[in-house]
Each structure stands twice: as C-alpha cells, then as structure tokens.
Design a protein around this motif. Structure first.
Motif, PDB file in Angstrom:
ATOM      1  N   MET A   1       0.850  -1.176   0.000  1.00  0.00           N
ATOM      2  CA  MET A   1       0.000   0.000   0.000  1.00  0.00           C
ATOM      3  C   MET A   1       0.894   1.238   0.000  1.00  0.00           C
ATOM      4  SD  MET A   1      -2.830   1.184   2.840  1.00  0.00           S
ATOM      5  CE  MET A   1      -3.500  -0.435   2.858  1.00  0.00           C
ATOM      6  N   ASN A   2       0.579   2.187  -0.883  1.00  0.00           N
ATOM      7  CA  ASN A   2       1.415   3.383  -0.943  1.00  0.00           C
ATOM      8  C   ASN A   2       1.052   4.355   0.185  1.00  0.00           C
ATOM      9  OD1 ASN A   2      -0.711   5.178  -1.763  1.00  0.00           O
ATOM     10  ND2 ASN A   2      -0.504   4.427  -3.859  1.00  0.00           N
ATOM     11  N   HIS A   7      -2.500   7.147   4.132  1.00  0.00           N
ATOM     12  CA  HIS A   7      -2.939   8.415   4.698  1.00  0.00           C
ATOM     13  C   HIS A   7      -4.459   8.563   4.556  1.00  0.00           C
ATOM     14  CE1 HIS A   7      -3.433  12.830   4.946  1.00  0.00           C
ATOM     15  NE2 HIS A   7      -2.514  12.700   5.886  1.00  0.00           N
ATOM     16  N   ASP A   8      -4.987   8.238   3.382  1.00  0.00           N
ATOM     17  CA  ASP A   8      -6.433   8.307   3.169  1.00  0.00           C
ATOM     18  C   ASP A   8      -7.187   7.381   4.115  1.00  0.00           C
ATOM     19  OD1 ASP A   8      -6.428  10.262   1.180  1.00  0.00           O
ATOM     20  OD2 ASP A   8      -6.342   8.782  -0.453  1.00  0.00           O
ATOM     21  N   ARG A   9      -6.711   6.163   4.259  1.00  0.00           N
ATOM     22  CA  ARG A   9      -7.379   5.209   5.147  1.00  0.00           C
ATOM     23  C   ARG A   9      -7.405   5.720   6.585  1.00  0.00           C
ATOM     24  NH1 ARG A   9      -8.176  -0.004   3.169  1.00  0.00           N
ATOM     25  NH2 ARG A   9      -7.405  -0.255   1.039  1.00  0.00           N
ATOM     26  N   LEU A  85     -11.001   2.193  -0.999  1.00  0.00           N
ATOM     27  CA  LEU A  85     -10.804   3.463  -1.688  1.00  0.00           C
ATOM     28  C   LEU A  85     -11.119   3.323  -3.166  1.00  0.00           C
ATOM     29  CD1 LEU A  85      -7.418   4.397  -0.026  1.00  0.00           C
ATOM     30  CD2 LEU A  85      -9.589   5.575   0.324  1.00  0.00           C
ATOM     31  N   TYR A  86     -11.778   4.335  -3.702  1.00  0.00           N
ATOM     32  CA  TYR A  86     -12.109   4.395  -5.129  1.00  0.00           C
ATOM     33  C   TYR A  86     -11.778   5.798  -5.631  1.00  0.00           C
ATOM     34  CZ  TYR A  86     -14.846   0.337  -3.669  1.00  0.00           C
ATOM     35  OH  TYR A  86     -15.250  -0.858  -3.120  1.00  0.00           O
ATOM     36  N   GLY A  87     -10.507   6.143  -5.612  1.00  0.00           N
ATOM     37  CA  GLY A  87     -10.106   7.492  -6.009  1.00  0.00           C
ATOM     38  C   GLY A  87     -10.523   8.506  -4.968  1.00  0.00           C
ATOM     39  N   ASP A  88     -11.456   9.394  -5.341  1.00  0.00           N
ATOM     40  CA  ASP A  88     -11.916  10.434  -4.419  1.00  0.00           C
ATOM     41  C   ASP A  88     -13.197  10.056  -3.676  1.00  0.00           C
ATOM     42  OD1 ASP A  88      -9.786  12.112  -4.938  1.00  0.00           O
ATOM     43  OD2 ASP A  88     -10.829  13.182  -6.543  1.00  0.00           O
ATOM     44  N   THR A  89     -13.575   8.769  -3.736  1.00  0.00           N
ATOM     45  CA  THR A  89     -14.684   8.267  -2.939  1.00  0.00           C
ATOM     46  C   THR A  89     -14.199   7.038  -2.180  1.00  0.00           C
ATOM     47  OG1 THR A  89     -15.574   6.820  -4.658  1.00  0.00           O
ATOM     48  CG2 THR A  89     -16.411   9.098  -4.601  1.00  0.00           C
ATOM     49  N   ALA A  90     -14.931   6.690  -1.149  1.00  0.00           N
ATOM     50  CA  ALA A  90     -14.550   5.541  -0.336  1.00  0.00           C
ATOM     51  C   ALA A  90     -15.779   4.980   0.356  1.00  0.00           C
ATOM     52  CB  ALA A  90     -13.510   5.943   0.705  1.00  0.00           C
TER      53      ALA A  90
END
Length: 152
Positions: A1-2, A7-9, A85-90
């Motif tokens: 995972m990058n 960070h998003d998660r 994550l799906y880009g700018d949605t989750a």
C-alpha cells in the motif's frame, strides 16, 4: 500500500470516529465542520423502518441533537474498520455498539444496540466527509423507551 492510500485510510477512520466522538460530546458544530458533507444519504430502516432519506447535514445533526438531548449520556463505539478506496470516494464498514443512558422512574436506565455501519465518503477540499450512512442493527437490549422520553 502506498503512502497516499495509507494516509487516506487513516483519515477516513478518523472521520468515522469523529462522528461518534462529537455526537457523544454533543459537539454539534464539529459534526458539521469536520464530519459530514453538505448532503447525507441516511438509512436507519433496520431500526426504525420507513425509507432511506437524503438530508442536508444540518437536518441530520438537528435530528440527532433532538433525539439525544433528553439523555444523560451516550457512548457510540466503532471498531473493525474496513476501508475501500475508489479514487476520491470511499466506503468504510465498521461494527458499532451504542449505549444510551437515562435514569428514569420506569424501566431500566440503559438501552444498548449493536450492529454495523456502511459509511460512504468523498474527498473535499477540507478532507474526507461522510455523505452516506447505513446502520444495520443486529441486536438490542434494555429499555428503548428512554429514547422516546416516556419513562421520565
């Protein structure tokens, strides 16, 4: 995972946790500024019946405020977070346990329920915000009447 995905998660789990924290602390302004998108798809049909609804964030917060204002205390716990994550949605899923407490003349002072949430979010300029909330209740115990103000 990058690093960006990590960070998003973490940010998404934080926003979900803030939903519970600010609700329990009655920090209504923070719910609006730190948690919810402008519109929220709300689905509590597993508990209350009816139909899902799209509400503006202030309507959600107002309803929660009215529902919880008669209680002495609440504690909403989230655990077992899973994030996709799906880009700018989750979409995040998490188990919950919600305890509501109100001393009263009739019945017990607690009502606790458990189940899971499906939480949809999107990235905004202010960070991740919740735009959908589906609660599925798996169990409940205690005195639900404390939510209705009929036992005081």
């Amino acid at each position: 995972m990058n690093q960006a995905a990590l960070h998003d998660r973490l940010d998404i789990v934080d926003v979900c946790t803030r939903m519970c924290w600010h609700t329990d602390k009655r920090e209504w302004d923070q719910l609006r500024t730190e948690v919810f998108a402008d519109k929220v798809q709300l689905d509590y049909t597993s508990l209350n019946g009816g139909e899902p609804a799209e509400l503006i964030a202030d309507e959600v917060i107002g309803a929660w405020r009215a529902l919880l204002s008669g209680l002495a205390s609440t504690q909403h716990l989230l655990t077992n977070h899973l994030v996709r994550l799906y880009g700018d949605t989750a979409v995040a899923t998490a188990d919950f346990q919600a305890t509501h407490w109100q001393p009263n003349a009739r019945g017990g002072p607690h009502w606790t329920l458990g189940g899971h949430y499906r939480i949809s979010l999107h990235r905004t300029l202010r960070g991740w915000r919740i735009d959908g909330l589906t609660m599925t209740t798996d169990w409940a115990k205690g005195n639900r009447q404390i939510m209705e103000g009929t036992t005081r």
